[in-house]
Motif scaffolding. Sequence first.
Motif, mmCIF file in Angstrom:
data_model
loop_
_atom_site.group_PDB
_atom_site.id
_atom_site.type_symbol
_atom_site.label_atom_id
_atom_site.label_comp_id
_atom_site.label_asym_id
_atom_site.label_seq_id
_atom_site.Cartn_x
_atom_site.Cartn_y
_atom_site.Cartn_z
ATOM 1 N N ALA A 24 0.702 -1.152 -0.204
ATOM 2 C CA ALA A 24 -0.017 0.079 -0.115
ATOM 3 C C ALA A 24 0.951 1.339 -0.197
ATOM 4 O O ALA A 24 0.403 2.253 0.317
ATOM 5 C CB ALA A 24 -1.091 -0.105 1.160
ATOM 6 N N LEU A 25 1.948 1.400 -0.526
ATOM 7 C CA LEU A 25 2.887 2.298 -0.564
ATOM 8 C C LEU A 25 3.211 3.015 0.899
ATOM 9 O O LEU A 25 3.188 4.272 0.815
ATOM 10 C CB LEU A 25 2.476 3.413 -1.739
ATOM 11 C CG LEU A 25 2.474 2.813 -3.133
ATOM 12 C CD1 LEU A 25 2.158 4.057 -3.960
ATOM 13 C CD2 LEU A 25 3.847 2.299 -3.293
ATOM 14 N N ALA A 65 -2.191 9.002 4.365
ATOM 15 C CA ALA A 65 -3.253 8.192 5.284
ATOM 16 C C ALA A 65 -3.964 7.201 4.641
ATOM 17 O O ALA A 65 -3.928 7.318 3.427
ATOM 18 C CB ALA A 65 -4.461 9.087 5.902
ATOM 19 N N ASP A 66 -4.292 5.823 5.182
ATOM 20 C CA ASP A 66 -4.802 4.827 4.402
ATOM 21 C C ASP A 66 -6.165 5.302 4.019
ATOM 22 O O ASP A 66 -7.325 5.217 4.712
ATOM 23 C CB ASP A 66 -4.818 3.505 5.137
ATOM 24 C CG ASP A 66 -5.154 2.545 4.396
ATOM 25 O OD1 ASP A 66 -5.900 2.352 3.714
ATOM 26 O OD2 ASP A 66 -4.395 1.462 4.522
ATOM 27 N N ILE A 67 -6.213 5.680 2.709
ATOM 28 C CA ILE A 67 -7.653 5.952 2.109
ATOM 29 C C ILE A 67 -8.929 4.914 2.430
ATOM 30 O O ILE A 67 -9.783 5.275 2.555
ATOM 31 C CB ILE A 67 -7.399 6.271 0.784
ATOM 32 C CG1 ILE A 67 -6.380 7.635 0.437
ATOM 33 C CG2 ILE A 67 -8.987 6.680 0.097
ATOM 34 C CD1 ILE A 67 -6.111 7.805 -0.919
ATOM 35 N N LEU A 106 3.404 11.745 0.629
ATOM 36 C CA LEU A 106 1.934 12.623 0.172
ATOM 37 C C LEU A 106 1.137 12.533 1.382
ATOM 38 O O LEU A 106 1.054 11.591 2.073
ATOM 39 C CB LEU A 106 1.361 11.857 -1.006
ATOM 40 C CG LEU A 106 2.212 11.642 -2.158
ATOM 41 C CD1 LEU A 106 1.440 10.899 -3.259
ATOM 42 C CD2 LEU A 106 2.734 13.172 -2.818
ATOM 43 N N GLY A 107 0.442 13.733 1.479
ATOM 44 C CA GLY A 107 -0.684 13.846 2.556
ATOM 45 C C GLY A 107 -0.060 13.525 3.927
ATOM 46 O O GLY A 107 0.823 14.171 4.091
ATOM 47 N N PRO A 130 -2.097 16.088 -1.354
ATOM 48 C CA PRO A 130 -3.274 15.867 -2.460
ATOM 49 C C PRO A 130 -4.714 15.625 -1.762
ATOM 50 O O PRO A 130 -5.407 15.051 -2.551
ATOM 51 C CB PRO A 130 -2.737 14.573 -3.390
ATOM 52 C CG PRO A 130 -1.924 13.729 -2.102
ATOM 53 C CD PRO A 130 -1.658 14.860 -1.153
HETATM 54 C C1 HXC Z 1 -4.387 3.253 0.825
HETATM 55 C C2 HXC Z 1 -2.970 3.247 -0.963
HETATM 56 C C3 HXC Z 1 -2.744 4.601 -0.776
HETATM 57 C C4 HXC Z 1 -3.315 5.423 0.311
HETATM 58 C C5 HXC Z 1 -1.572 4.086 -2.542
HETATM 59 N N1 HXC Z 1 -2.183 3.019 -2.048
HETATM 60 N N2 HXC Z 1 -1.751 5.092 -1.609
HETATM 61 N N3 HXC Z 1 -3.950 2.548 -0.324
HETATM 62 N N4 HXC Z 1 -4.343 4.686 0.959
HETATM 63 N N5 HXC Z 1 -3.015 6.594 0.523
HETATM 64 C C6 HXC Z 1 -2.418 1.565 -2.488
HETATM 65 C C7 HXC Z 1 -3.094 1.580 -4.041
HETATM 66 O O1 HXC Z 1 -4.591 1.453 -3.517
HETATM 67 C C8 HXC Z 1 -2.479 0.242 -4.496
HETATM 68 O O2 HXC Z 1 -3.066 -0.801 -4.176
HETATM 69 C C9 HXC Z 1 -0.914 0.306 -4.131
HETATM 70 O O3 HXC Z 1 -0.886 1.195 -2.780
HETATM 71 C C10 HXC Z 1 -0.171 1.011 -5.204
HETATM 72 O O4 HXC Z 1 -0.557 2.026 -5.540
HETATM 73 P P1 HXC Z 1 -0.642 2.448 -7.127
HETATM 74 O O5 HXC Z 1 -1.711 3.752 -6.938
HETATM 75 O O6 HXC Z 1 -1.187 1.278 -8.058
HETATM 76 O O7 HXC Z 1 0.599 3.049 -7.630
HETATM 77 P P2 HXC Z 1 1.139 3.997 -8.567
HETATM 78 O O8 HXC Z 1 0.266 3.861 -9.884
HETATM 79 O O9 HXC Z 1 2.600 4.133 -8.686
HETATM 80 O O10 HXC Z 1 0.768 5.504 -8.188
HETATM 81 C C11 HXC Z 1 1.385 6.062 -6.994
HETATM 82 C C12 HXC Z 1 0.585 7.183 -5.981
HETATM 83 C C13 HXC Z 1 -0.907 6.803 -5.821
HETATM 84 C C14 HXC Z 1 0.633 8.565 -7.314
HETATM 85 C C15 HXC Z 1 1.143 7.572 -4.723
HETATM 86 O O11 HXC Z 1 -0.857 5.712 -5.270
HETATM 87 C C16 HXC Z 1 -1.619 7.896 -5.082
HETATM 88 O O12 HXC Z 1 -1.995 8.803 -5.652
HETATM 89 N N6 HXC Z 1 -2.057 7.520 -3.903
HETATM 90 C C17 HXC Z 1 -2.812 8.281 -2.857
HETATM 91 C C18 HXC Z 1 -2.198 9.554 -2.614
HETATM 92 C C19 HXC Z 1 -2.766 10.367 -1.781
HETATM 93 O O13 HXC Z 1 -4.149 11.103 -2.245
HETATM 94 N N7 HXC Z 1 -2.511 10.594 -0.517
HETATM 95 C C20 HXC Z 1 -3.315 11.229 0.411
HETATM 96 C C21 HXC Z 1 -4.249 10.506 1.259
HETATM 97 S S1 HXC Z 1 -5.242 11.326 2.388
HETATM 98 P P3 HXC Z 1 -4.123 -1.850 -4.985
HETATM 99 O O14 HXC Z 1 -4.487 -2.860 -3.875
HETATM 100 O O15 HXC Z 1 -4.904 -1.169 -5.733
HETATM 101 O O16 HXC Z 1 -2.628 -2.456 -5.498
HETATM 102 C C22 HXC Z 1 -4.260 11.813 3.470
HETATM 103 C C23 HXC Z 1 -4.890 12.467 4.517
HETATM 104 C C24 HXC Z 1 -4.017 13.021 6.116
HETATM 105 O O17 HXC Z 1 -3.149 11.431 3.682
HETATM 106 C C25 HXC Z 1 -4.568 13.489 6.887
HETATM 107 C C26 HXC Z 1 -6.077 14.055 6.805
HETATM 108 C C27 HXC Z 1 -7.228 13.302 6.828
#
Ligand code: HXC
Length: 257
Positions: A24-25, A65-67, A106-107, A130
């Motif tokens: 889950a990165l 954070a874990d979405i 990120l986030g 993001p």
């Molecule tokens: C849960 C996540 C995750 C996250 C990635 N994964 N980010 N799972 N929460 N934040 C999971 C994906 O679902 C996927 O699982 C696996 O990790 C690999 O990710 P991919 O998207 O396939 O990788 P890639 O295409 O290389 O893209 C990388 C990425 C993208 C650009 C970083 O994963 C992404 O945009 N992630 C979300 C980033 C984000 O929005 N972060 C902010 C979260 S909110 P599967 O099972 O599908 O293979 C936050 C709030 C903080 O942090 C506090 C306030 C509430």
Amino acid sequence: MAFENILVETFDAVGLIRLNRPQALNALNAALLGELNAALEQFDADERIGAIVITGSEKAFAAGADIKEMQALDFVGAYRSDFLGEWEKITRARKPVIAAVAGYALGGGCELAMMCDFIIAAKTAKFGQPEITLGIMPGMGGTQRLARFIGKAKAMDLCLTGRMMDADEAERSGLVARVVPSEDLLDEALRAAARIASFSRPVVMMAKETVNRAYETTLGEGLRFERRLFHSMFALEDQKEGMSAFVEKRTPAFKNR
Ligand code: HXC
């Protein structure tokens, strides 16, 4: 203590914590948070440890954070559990904590890096808030720490557009202390931590506390706080040792007292 979401190692006086949810990165969920807090507390209490490094993988420090964990959360649940409130514990570590960041921060990942005392970034690092793209805003300090650390212009840009910032821009902005080639990241962070751990523990802890005070108080109060702690250092054996060693042209042997 056995951990499932982090890996913990020590290198002499340095404690290393690797975030370890590669599937889950390194998305930050409640289980990972509990383990991270427990590991930090252990290192903070361990007399042999003088500094701590938190790192992720080559691809991601943490992608937020874990979405999936947040998706179904409702307001009452979030409010009553003070969702994300536990993250503030990271900032209670009294020993220095360095974030060694490669790939995505990120986030919540960017926010976690900002809870550390300074950030060393690999060339590949990408920082961003993001949340706006998910229909939320930062909730672990992103709006507040970014605004204080890199100023309003960039904090607004990142929080409102959700764009990512590369390592060089992050260094120019003052978010990152050093940028290094990816292959050198961990060595550089461990070396910096080992150097910190070689100095007087109480002095290191007071220096950390005092710099952090700058973000909590007025300049006048901060300067007074600094001066009072500075005065107290003349009660330390390590001050006598450090200055004697300089005068006698030898390496100091700090006793952490
Ligand atoms: C849960 C996540 C995750 C996250 C990635 N994964 N980010 N799972 N929460 N934040 C999971 C994906 O679902 C996927 O699982 C696996 O990790 C690999 O990710 P991919 O998207 O396939 O990788 P890639 O295409 O290389 O893209 C990388 C990425 C993208 C650009 C970083 O994963 C992404 O945009 N992630 C979300 C980033 C984000 O929005 N972060 C902010 C979260 S909110 P599967 O099972 O599908 O293979 C936050 C709030 C903080 O942090 C506090 C306030 C509430």
